[in-house]
Design a protein around this motif. Sequence first.
Motif, PDB file in Angstrom:
ATOM      1  N   TRP A   1      -1.435  29.385 114.844  1.00  0.00           N
ATOM      2  CA  TRP A   1      -2.166  27.908 115.412  1.00  0.00           C
ATOM      3  C   TRP A   1      -3.493  28.332 116.281  1.00  0.00           C
ATOM      4  O   TRP A   1      -4.391  27.591 115.996  1.00  0.00           O
ATOM      5  N   TYR A   2      -3.756  29.567 116.920  1.00  0.00           N
ATOM      6  CA  TYR A   2      -4.895  29.934 117.305  1.00  0.00           C
ATOM      7  C   TYR A   2      -5.895  30.316 116.292  1.00  0.00           C
ATOM      8  O   TYR A   2      -7.280  29.792 116.486  1.00  0.00           O
TER       9      TYR A   2
ATOM     10  N   PRO B   1     -11.168  30.262 113.998  1.00  0.00           N
ATOM     11  CA  PRO B   1     -11.085  31.706 113.415  1.00  0.00           C
ATOM     12  C   PRO B   1     -11.472  32.996 114.049  1.00  0.00           C
ATOM     13  O   PRO B   1     -12.661  32.838 114.745  1.00  0.00           O
ATOM     14  N   GLY B   2     -10.568  33.836 113.969  1.00  0.00           N
ATOM     15  CA  GLY B   2     -10.710  35.111 114.902  1.00  0.00           C
ATOM     16  C   GLY B   2      -9.794  34.876 116.319  1.00  0.00           C
ATOM     17  O   GLY B   2      -9.495  36.096 116.765  1.00  0.00           O
ATOM     18  N   LEU B   3      -9.613  33.773 116.747  1.00  0.00           N
ATOM     19  CA  LEU B   3      -8.926  33.644 118.066  1.00  0.00           C
ATOM     20  C   LEU B   3      -7.281  34.099 117.772  1.00  0.00           C
ATOM     21  O   LEU B   3      -6.971  34.810 118.697  1.00  0.00           O
TER      22      LEU B   3
ATOM     23  N   ASP C   1      -3.933  40.646 119.521  1.00  0.00           N
ATOM     24  CA  ASP C   1      -4.235  41.959 120.345  1.00  0.00           C
ATOM     25  C   ASP C   1      -3.830  41.983 121.715  1.00  0.00           C
ATOM     26  O   ASP C   1      -3.553  42.979 122.338  1.00  0.00           O
ATOM     27  N   ALA C   2      -3.923  40.781 122.399  1.00  0.00           N
ATOM     28  CA  ALA C   2      -3.442  40.508 123.572  1.00  0.00           C
ATOM     29  C   ALA C   2      -1.994  40.749 123.980  1.00  0.00           C
ATOM     30  O   ALA C   2      -1.611  41.577 124.727  1.00  0.00           O
TER      31      ALA C   2
END
Length: 104
Positions: free
Chosen positions: A20-21, A26-28, A34-35
């Motif tokens: 979804w992000y 793009p990239g989120l 990563d988080a």
Amino acid sequence: MRTVRILEEASQEAIEAAAWYEYEQPGLGAEFFDAVDAAFDVIEENLIPLSPLPEEAGDTDAKRLILERFPYDIVAIELSEEAIVIAVAHHSRKPGYWRERSKP
């Protein structure tokens, strides 16, 4: 250091959220992953104590690690040698929706 086991349902929640992000920006999605990955490392290394869940989540042994940048909790049950991640829960979801997963 302890083992971190991630339930399939929690893994699926993280994958869906990342998708979804990524669709939104793009990239989120990669940043979200990563988080989440960093949160798993914190749990594995027992760097900080996990926080209690809100009362509305019900009476379980689960605790949470709140992600800083994203509105998500990593919900886990801590055992002596292992932490079991039972949910990657968005803050807007009903507290404790994952409760059945916490049963052995």
